[in-house]
Design a protein around this motif. Structure first.
Motif, PDB file in Angstrom:
ATOM      1  N   LEU A   1       0.837  -1.211   0.000  1.00  0.00           N
ATOM      2  CA  LEU A   1       0.000   0.000   0.000  1.00  0.00           C
ATOM      3  C   LEU A   1       0.867   1.256   0.000  1.00  0.00           C
ATOM      4  O   LEU A   1       0.575   2.229  -0.711  1.00  0.00           O
ATOM      5  N   ASP A   2       1.944   1.238   0.774  1.00  0.00           N
ATOM      6  CA  ASP A   2       2.858   2.396   0.788  1.00  0.00           C
ATOM      7  C   ASP A   2       3.457   2.601  -0.601  1.00  0.00           C
ATOM      8  O   ASP A   2       3.575   3.730  -1.085  1.00  0.00           O
ATOM      9  N   ALA A   3       3.863   1.493  -1.231  1.00  0.00           N
ATOM     10  CA  ALA A   3       4.465   1.592  -2.572  1.00  0.00           C
ATOM     11  C   ALA A   3       3.446   2.136  -3.575  1.00  0.00           C
ATOM     12  O   ALA A   3       3.774   2.992  -4.410  1.00  0.00           O
ATOM     13  N   LEU A   4       2.203   1.670  -3.494  1.00  0.00           N
ATOM     14  CA  LEU A   4       1.174   2.158  -4.421  1.00  0.00           C
ATOM     15  C   LEU A   4       0.895   3.643  -4.189  1.00  0.00           C
ATOM     16  O   LEU A   4       0.648   4.390  -5.144  1.00  0.00           O
ATOM     17  N   ASP A   5       0.957   4.066  -2.928  1.00  0.00           N
ATOM     18  CA  ASP A   5       0.812   5.504  -2.630  1.00  0.00           C
ATOM     19  C   ASP A   5       1.908   6.299  -3.324  1.00  0.00           C
ATOM     20  O   ASP A   5       1.657   7.320  -3.954  1.00  0.00           O
ATOM     21  N   ARG A   6       3.138   5.810  -3.175  1.00  0.00           N
ATOM     22  CA  ARG A   6       4.280   6.533  -3.773  1.00  0.00           C
ATOM     23  C   ARG A   6       4.182   6.493  -5.291  1.00  0.00           C
ATOM     24  O   ARG A   6       4.468   7.483  -5.963  1.00  0.00           O
ATOM     25  N   LEU A   7       3.774   5.353  -5.830  1.00  0.00           N
ATOM     26  CA  LEU A   7       3.653   5.214  -7.287  1.00  0.00           C
ATOM     27  C   LEU A   7       2.612   6.201  -7.821  1.00  0.00           C
ATOM     28  O   LEU A   7       2.827   6.869  -8.833  1.00  0.00           O
ATOM     29  N   GLN A   8       1.498   6.293  -7.113  1.00  0.00           N
ATOM     30  CA  GLN A   8       0.440   7.211  -7.531  1.00  0.00           C
ATOM     31  C   GLN A   8       0.951   8.647  -7.517  1.00  0.00           C
ATOM     32  O   GLN A   8       0.718   9.415  -8.436  1.00  0.00           O
ATOM     33  N   HIS A   9       1.708   8.958  -6.463  1.00  0.00           N
ATOM     34  CA  HIS A   9       2.262  10.307  -6.322  1.00  0.00           C
ATOM     35  C   HIS A   9       3.265  10.580  -7.442  1.00  0.00           C
ATOM     36  O   HIS A   9       3.235  11.620  -8.087  1.00  0.00           O
ATOM     37  N   THR A  10       4.140   9.590  -7.706  1.00  0.00           N
ATOM     38  CA  THR A  10       5.148   9.740  -8.756  1.00  0.00           C
ATOM     39  C   THR A  10       4.462   9.936 -10.108  1.00  0.00           C
ATOM     40  O   THR A  10       4.832  10.809 -10.887  1.00  0.00           O
ATOM     41  N   SER A  11       3.449   9.119 -10.369  1.00  0.00           N
ATOM     42  CA  SER A  11       2.761   9.184 -11.661  1.00  0.00           C
ATOM     43  C   SER A  11       2.102  10.539 -11.854  1.00  0.00           C
ATOM     44  O   SER A  11       2.117  11.106 -12.943  1.00  0.00           O
ATOM     45  N   SER A  12       1.542  11.087 -10.762  1.00  0.00           N
ATOM     46  CA  SER A  12       0.786  12.328 -10.921  1.00  0.00           C
ATOM     47  C   SER A  12       1.684  13.553 -10.929  1.00  0.00           C
ATOM     48  O   SER A  12       1.280  14.612 -11.368  1.00  0.00           O
ATOM     49  N   THR A  13       2.949  13.417 -10.467  1.00  0.00           N
ATOM     50  CA  THR A  13       3.800  14.603 -10.391  1.00  0.00           C
ATOM     51  C   THR A  13       4.895  14.629 -11.446  1.00  0.00           C
ATOM     52  O   THR A  13       5.359  15.692 -11.813  1.00  0.00           O
ATOM     53  N   THR A  14       5.321  13.461 -11.953  1.00  0.00           N
ATOM     54  CA  THR A  14       6.464  13.481 -12.860  1.00  0.00           C
ATOM     55  C   THR A  14       6.153  12.991 -14.267  1.00  0.00           C
ATOM     56  O   THR A  14       6.912  13.226 -15.171  1.00  0.00           O
ATOM     57  N   THR A  15       5.072  12.290 -14.439  1.00  0.00           N
ATOM     58  CA  THR A  15       4.771  11.792 -15.781  1.00  0.00           C
ATOM     59  C   THR A  15       3.294  12.015 -16.067  1.00  0.00           C
ATOM     60  O   THR A  15       2.489  12.138 -15.152  1.00  0.00           O
ATOM     61  N   PRO A  16       2.947  12.073 -17.335  1.00  0.00           N
ATOM     62  CA  PRO A  16       1.518  12.189 -17.639  1.00  0.00           C
ATOM     63  C   PRO A  16       0.774  10.975 -17.077  1.00  0.00           C
ATOM     64  O   PRO A  16       1.346   9.902 -16.938  1.00  0.00           O
ATOM     65  N   ALA A  17      -0.481  11.166 -16.790  1.00  0.00           N
ATOM     66  CA  ALA A  17      -1.282  10.052 -16.256  1.00  0.00           C
ATOM     67  C   ALA A  17      -1.234   8.877 -17.219  1.00  0.00           C
ATOM     68  O   ALA A  17      -1.301   9.056 -18.436  1.00  0.00           O
ATOM     69  N   GLN A  18      -1.081   7.704 -16.673  1.00  0.00           N
ATOM     70  CA  GLN A  18      -1.023   6.519 -17.530  1.00  0.00           C
ATOM     71  C   GLN A  18      -2.412   6.181 -18.032  1.00  0.00           C
ATOM     72  O   GLN A  18      -3.383   6.309 -17.306  1.00  0.00           O
ATOM     73  N   GLN A  19      -2.453   5.768 -19.266  1.00  0.00           N
ATOM     74  CA  GLN A  19      -3.762   5.447 -19.851  1.00  0.00           C
ATOM     75  C   GLN A  19      -4.140   4.038 -19.502  1.00  0.00           C
ATOM     76  O   GLN A  19      -3.311   3.185 -19.435  1.00  0.00           O
TER      77      GLN A  19
END
Lengths: 186, 177
Positions: A168-186
């Motif tokens: 769950l912690d990793a998914l939180d970080r992944l979500q944060h990384t995705s939303s701040t550094t890369t366009p949203a994944q399709q």
């Protein structure tokens, strides 16, 4: 073939290719080896089919053993939380589809158990989590991002149920990384 | 692994708010290990008195314990009527008899409405609260029941729930110094 030396690689860096049979647990930044395994007697599932959303791989030693049961039940409890990340959970062990089928029904599991059965433990080997001596998959967790790259991995002592908090912690970080550094994944 | 959220006003607790040791259990009413721990916790509460605050959070595992959820809902119903601990203790004292008859008898014994309980069970009035507690347990590293946290840190037990006494004593001793 590049060996895994980029555990701390930023998310935007190209993913490293894993060695054919890595020496240990595959680390973050490495492309998750694709696989096709049976989910039921007549249905196969490939990791690559799940591109676009996170995948959680739960390698475990055996159906029916008490600790495994607890671990998978905890993941079952966590399904509503994991769905909030659009994550797919897959359990993987060397047991056959028939054992998995009976175990899934008995424990009322809401996710697929894949049979790493023939050749025995081949997928676990490709992720560096096969126990040669014991002849079973080690107890290991992987969070794979929507692009098919390992985002987080963890190897637990075989006797210890790792719980779901690390995932769950990793998914939180992944979500944060995705939303701040890369366009949203399709 | 750390407890989050920490014990707060929404939790059911026994013992003073300023007790040096706060023990949180994530438990399932039908889990035999939780039943075993129940008696040990009573002993610990006697042993440490006001030094120990105890908090119970629900972690039902309905896949293997079909009565875990209705039992938890019954306890929460009683809790909403200020009778949580009477219900909690009765459910563990009668763990082998969990079922509708016991819940009805319990609610009658506590002078609460049987119809109100049935409505709460049918409508799932307390399910969100219970699920929130399960989710908090999952995020805190609960990997089965019972799991204990002492002053917010998960307690790793080797074999016996009586092992809880040592770390509790250490925390209380440290607070006295």
């Amino acid at each position: 073939m590049t060996t895994n030396s980029s555990a701390a690689a930023p998310a935007a860096a190209p993913a490293a290719e894993p060695a054919a049979e890595p020496a240990g647990l595959l680390q973050p930044g490495v492309s998750a080896p694709d696989f096709t395994l049976k989910a039921t007697a007549d249905q196969e599932l490939s990791l690559s089919e799940l591109r676009g959303n996170p995948v959680v791989l739960v390698f475990y030693p055996a159906d029916w053993s008490p600790v495994c049961g607890d671990e998978l039940l905890v993941f079952n409890q966590a399904l509503p939380l994991l769905r909030k990340y659009n994550a797919t959970v897959l359990g993987i062990s060397v047991d056959s589809v028939w054992s998995h089928q009976a175990f899934e029904q008995d424990r009322k599991l809401g996710f697929d158990l894949l049979a790493d059965y023939q050749p025995k433990g081949a997928v676990a080997r490709s992720y560096g989590v096969y126990d040669e001596q014991g002849g079973f998959d080690k107890r290991a967790l992987f969070v794979i991002d929507g692009a098919g790259v390992i985002f987080w991995s963890y190897l637990s002592p075989t006797a210890i149920n790792p719980g779901v908090d690390g995932v769950l912690d990793a998914l939180d970080r992944l979500q944060h990384t995705s939303s701040t550094t890369t366009p949203a994944q399709q | 692994m750390t407890l989050h959220p920490p014990v707060g006003p929404d939790d059911y607790v026994q013992g003073p708010a300023d007790a040096p040791a706060t023990l949180v259990e994530y438990g399932d009413y039908q889990c035999p290990y939780c039943g075993e721990a129940f008696g040990i916790i009573k002993q610990l509460q006697q042993q440490f008195g006001d030094g120990l605050r105890f908090c119970f959070r629900n972690f039902p595992i309905p896949e293997i314990h079909p009565q875990a959820l209705p039992a938890a809902e019954t306890a929460e119903f009683c809790g909403a009527n200020d009778k949580f601990w009477q219900a909690h203790d009765t459910l563990y004292d009668n763990q082998e008899r969990l079922g509708p008859e016991l819940y009805t008898a319990l609610v009658r014994e506590l002078d609460l409405g049987v119809d109100d309980l049935e409505t709460a069970l049918r409508e799932g009035t307390y399910r969100n609260r219970i699920q929130d507690q399960v989710d908090s347990g999952l995020r805190s590293g609960v990997n089965g029941t019972p799991t204990f946290f002492l002053n917010g840190e998960r307690v790793a037990l080797q074999g016996s729930f009586a092992e809880l006494a040592d770390p509790i004593e250490r925390v209380i001793e440290a607070a006295r110094r």
